[in-house]
Design an enzyme around this catalytic site. Structure first.
Site, PDB file in Angstrom:
ATOM      1  N   TYR A 212      -1.319   4.311 -12.405  1.00  6.01           N
ATOM      2  CA  TYR A 212      -1.548   5.137 -11.218  1.00  6.01           C
ATOM      3  C   TYR A 212      -2.627   6.184 -11.504  1.00  6.01           C
ATOM      4  O   TYR A 212      -3.670   6.189 -10.898  1.00  6.01           O
ATOM      5  CB  TYR A 212      -0.242   5.794 -10.768  1.00  6.01           C
TER       6      TYR A 212
ATOM      7  N   SER B 227      -2.355   2.731  -3.679  1.00  8.44           N
ATOM      8  CA  SER B 227      -2.787   4.029  -3.171  1.00  8.44           C
ATOM      9  C   SER B 227      -3.856   4.600  -4.108  1.00  8.44           C
ATOM     10  O   SER B 227      -4.918   4.004  -4.265  1.00  8.44           O
ATOM     11  CB  SER B 227      -1.567   4.955  -3.028  1.00  8.44           C
TER      12      SER B 227
ATOM     13  N   ASP C 184      -1.497   1.724   8.508  1.00  9.80           N
ATOM     14  CA  ASP C 184      -1.134   2.702   7.480  1.00  9.80           C
ATOM     15  C   ASP C 184      -1.775   4.033   7.886  1.00  9.80           C
ATOM     16  O   ASP C 184      -2.993   4.121   8.040  1.00  9.80           O
ATOM     17  CB  ASP C 184      -1.679   2.232   6.127  1.00  9.80           C
TER      18      ASP C 184
ATOM     19  N   HIS D 296       2.459   2.631   4.650  1.00  8.45           N
ATOM     20  CA  HIS D 296       1.985   2.841   3.289  1.00  8.45           C
ATOM     21  C   HIS D 296       2.951   2.315   2.238  1.00  8.45           C
ATOM     22  O   HIS D 296       2.606   2.213   1.078  1.00  8.45           O
ATOM     23  CB  HIS D 296       1.736   4.338   3.069  1.00  8.45           C
TER      24      HIS D 296
END
Length: 709
Positions: free
Chosen positions: A483, A563, A646, A681
């Site tokens: 991430y 994301s 989203d 999302h």
């Protein structure tokens, strides 16, 4: 394994003549029209792209087998951590394949549970999700938020816990907010926006959040405005009532920066003004609890790994103490704290995470190299003991009132499903309360943690899980996930999806990159703004280490992230396309020159910087995935995933990136985009949709990494 027919015929994507000037740099944006998700042309484009993608996926023989195994594994009881309000307990449970977990209540732990709310009954396809709840102090009422199709927008209602019936209360335009009841049970505090107009639906910066008090049984139009700052439209407010009911604590946030302000209002004096206790964005401040006028606060002020301080709001004169107990001069704060503070628990070698008070003791959670350590301290800061855990994993919970001696926590690891334990604060005894039964044998697998050097020599931790007896011959299909942003830590956790990959002989790798919070705020800041390239270097170095150490090779290596992690995958596949066999960027931030123009994107400038800043623009432009695709380059097999509405990372990011990638890519590797047409999302996504998407991703990797499944 026989390969597919590689004669892909991608939809033709219209290009327009659109060029923008960024500090003297001319940047073309030929797919700007895809930013409108509601136009007929965009919807036709979505349909055409999905036809290609699902046509490809339907040809993979292993897909159905993978889906069946995912479904089989997923079908086990999943319990949330019980919590108590008034004389009732509450907990979430999913029977296995339910689209949404159900909230139950019961009057004793061995009593008969009663369904309080079942989100599965609110829509046929399971896309209405329970977004948040707040139970009144006496346990009689529940305020709850509902979101539809994964949207950040929520509508809040109130339910009578005993009867299970909703009251008349109905609150709209709530986003990025919970609720907190006053102790008299007559109402609660929450934050919302004004009803958005057509323009502000796409540009949140043009309106702002306000903190209200809603009195039970009244219309939303009668809600009392507690605090707003029209002069600070980027400020958001989180209101919470202290356990003694005497104070409303207002945490003020700005964008996604971890720094916040801390205000309070005396609820014993209804006409009292909001007091700015901490009024500079210089650090993170989280109220733990209070003893009268003394507020215990967790902060990283002058302590990047975190510590606990006490502020006496009745004594505004500076009274700070240094770590050795001597009064410093000047005070440790930079002026943001109105008054002084005393250090209670000093900064440690580990990163301080969550903290609460039970049995009149601090229960603290630390991260040691990204896994949990639990420690108990007395209220004076003296160390009591460490709580033993089953292994290297993640633990959380320990909710409850300050005087209570029994609580619950959950423990998980890469091979241990989420197990709920009860814990006695007096006897230091943990007992299994709920242990799931999953159809796999964890003893067949092992997890190790390694540390590898990044490009600049920084040592980065990485977890590697695989079947025992793995041959390090460079031929193992490997799934590398990370991430690397917003101070979010990646800690050990169980995933049914990963089990399916492991059973197919795959290696699962989680890298804890800079930009995360594994080593505190300094680790986070080392991956933000002008330092963002460090994150990509860390990820690329993880891939190189796995190849050098014979876990895998480029043709067998897949990278994935969602994301901000989707941005990570997009940046790394454009910087080092030859290093990876496949890429799965999910709901990624791909257009770094326009991310701040949509929904909550403006708030991310504290993390990424702004393309409108002449100093930050070259760095942002230098890694923006959309703008670093090069014609005639062979990119790894790629399946982009997003949702057509989203409202956090708008789908235009993925739409434009997919269009440019299909245009510029050379070679036979497929470059596809999979677009959900009724999801957001990710939060609250129905189980059925999750399984379908995972089956598609694993099938894609089975085909493209040439795996026998």
């Amino acid at each position: 394994m026989a390969k597919f027919d590689r004669a892909f015929s991608y939809p033709t994507t219209r290009k327009i003549d659109q060029t923008d000037d960024y500090h003297g740099v001319q940047v073309s944006d030929p797919y700007r029209w895809l930013e409108n998700p509601d136009s007929e042309e965009t919807q036709a484009w979505v349909e055409a792209q999905n036809a290609v993608t699902f046509g490809y996926l339907s040809q993979i023989p292993a897909r159905e087998k993978i889906k069946q195994r995912l479904t089989q594994l997923w079908d086990y009881e999943k319990y949330g951590i019980p919590f108590k309000e008034g004389d009732r307990y509450f907990y979430y449970k999913n029977d296995g394949l339910q689209n949404q977990s159900i909230l139950y209540t019961l009057t004793s732990l061995d009593g008969e549970p009663k369904v309080l709310i079942d989100p599965n009954t609110l829509s046929e396809d399971g896309t209405v999700a329970l977004g948040g709840i707040a139970i009144s102090e006496d346990g009689k009422f529940m305020a709850y938020g509902l979101s539809t199709s994964g949207s950040d927008w929520q509508e809040w209602k109130v339910r009578d816990v005993e009867t299970g019936k909703d009251l008349s209360d109905h609150l709209k335009w709530v986003k990025f907010s919970g609720a907190s009841w006053t102790h008299d049970g007559k109402g609660f505090f929450y934050s919302r926006y004004d009803e958005p107009n057509e323009k502000s639906k796409h540009e949140d910066v043009n309106y702002y959040q306000k903190l209200f008090y809603h009195r039970l049984g009244t219309a939303q139009s009668e809600d009392v405005l507690i605090y707003d700052r029209p002069d600070q439209k980027e400020w958001g407010f989180s209101g919470g009532v202290t356990e003694d009911g005497k104070y409303l604590i207002i945490s003020v946030w700005q964008g996604t920066e971890t720094k916040n302000l801390l205000f309070y209002k005396d609820l014993t004096a209804p006409e009292s003004a909001v007091v700015e206790l901490i009024n500079e964005f210089e650090a993170e401040y989280n109220l733990i609890d209070n003893e009268g006028s003394v507020f215990w606060i967790q902060t990283d002020l002058n302590a990047p790994l975190g510590r606990v301080i006490a502020i006496d709001i009745s004594n505004p004169a500076p009274s700070s103490l240094a770590t050795d107990g001597t009064p410093p001069s000047p005070p440790l704060g930079k002026g943001g704290i109105q008054g002084g503070f005393t250090e209670i628990i000093p900064e440690a070698a580990e990163t301080l995470g969550g903290i609460g008070i039970l049995n009149n003791q601090f229960v603290t959670s630390y991260l040691k190299d990204a896994y949990t350590q639990l420690k108990i301290f007395n209220l004076d800061g003296s160390f009591v003991r460490q709580i033993a855990l089953p292994g290297i994993g993640s633990a959380g919970g320990f909710g409850g009132k300050r005087h209570e001696t029994e609580t619950f926590y959950a423990y998980t690891s890469f091979t241990a499903p989420n197990t709920i334990y009860s814990y006695n604060m007096v006897t230091d005894e943990s007992k299994i309360y709920r242990q799931p039964k999953v159809d796999f044998n964890p003893d067949d697998y092992e997890t190790k943690q390694v540390f590898y050097p990044s490009k600049d020599g920084t040592q980065v931790p990485m977890f590697i899980t695989h079947k025992k007896g793995l041959q390090l011959d460079g031929n193992n299909p490997t799934y590398l996930y990370a991430y690397g942003g917003f101070g979010i830590s990646l800690t050990p956790s169980f995933s049914v999806s990963r089990v399916v990959w492991l059973e197919m002989g795959g290696v699962c790798v989680t890298a804890c990159l800079r930009g995360g919070g594994e080593y505190g705020e300094a680790w986070h800041q080392a991956g933000t703004k002008l330092n963002k390239q460090n994150v990509f270097d860390d990820f690329i170095s993880a891939a190189e280490w796995l190849i050098e150490n014979k876990y895998t090779k480029p043709a067998k290596l897949a990278i994935a992230g969602g994301s901000n992690g989707g941005l990570l995958v997009g940046a790394c596949m454009t910087q080092r396309p030859e290093l990876f066999g496949a890429a799965l960027p999910a709901v990624g931030v791909m257009d770094m020159l326009r991310f701040h123009k949509f929904t909550i994107g403006w708030a991310w400038t504290s993390e990424y910087g702004s393309p409108e800043n002449a100093e930050e623009f070259p760095t942002i432009y230098g890694y923006s995935p959309l703008h670093n695709l090069k014609p005639g380059t062979t990119y790894p097999a790629t399946m982009i995933t997003t949702a057509d509405h989203d409202d956090r990372v708008v789908p235009a990011h993925s739409f434009k990136f997919a269009s440019a990638l299909q245009e510029m890519h050379a070679g036979e590797n497929p470059v596809l985009i999979r677009i959900e047409t009724k999801a957001g999302h990710g939060a609250g996504k129905p189980t059925a949709k999750v399984i379908e998407e995972l089956a598609d991703e694993w099938a894609f990797l089975v085909r493209e990494l040439d795996i026998e499944a």
